[in-house]
Structure formats: structure tokens, C-alpha cells
Scaffold this motif. Sequence first.
Motif: not given
Length: 127
Positions: A117-127
Motif C-alpha cells: 500500500w501507498g501512504q494515501g492521498i486526500q481528495v476533497t470534492v467541495s465548492s
Amino acid sequence: QVQLVESGGGLVQPGGSLRLSCAASESVFSAFIMGWYRQAPGKERELVASIAAGGTTIYADSVKGRSTISKDNSKNMVLLQVTSLSPNDTAVYYCNAKPPTPFGPSSGYWHSSYGYWGQGIQVTVSS
């Protein structure tokens, strides 16, 4: 030592698109099943998409038709593009590498948490 390093996350507006990259160790990139998973707050980690060495791909129903997983063999990178984003796509996205298997994409192995596994990366979908 296997390394998986994600990049490309961040804040995206609804309706927009994202492009994630995973730089993989050469020892796994060519032969392993490379995949992207995501985990939203309060939810279990789920498979988003995977691609096998031979090019076979699978996608979660939630992203089917609006996402593409691919490999850049010249850079040992796995790419994930997702369009028409909604707040439901907000999650930490993880790169995964699984040893190859003779079993097809319908097997539980492809959807399992087995592998590196990689360490992970945040994706936030928001206006």
C-alpha cells in the motif's frame, strides 16, 4: 523494498475531474495487479479500479463510465482519472499492488486488501 507513492490529490470542485498518479517500484510495476482504493470518513476502504499486467481492468460501479485507470510504462506509474466528481468521491485514495493471480477479476482477490500500500492521498470534492 516496495514503494508506492501517490500524488495529485487536493481540493476539487463538484463536476470537476481528478488525476492521481502512483509511482511504483520497478519490482512490482510490470507484473503486479496495480489498483486504486479509497476510504471515505466512517466507511470501509473500497476498490476504485485495478489494472493487471496484461491490461485487464475493473472498476467499481460508483465510478464506472467516468474513470480510467492506466499505466505509464516509461515512468513506472499508475494513473487514475475520474470525471464528474461529486462530494461522494471525497476520500483518501490509496495505491495498491498485488502479486499476479490466475483468477479473473470476478474473484475476491482483486477486491481484497492484500498486497502493498501507498501512504494515501486526500481528495476533497467541495465548492
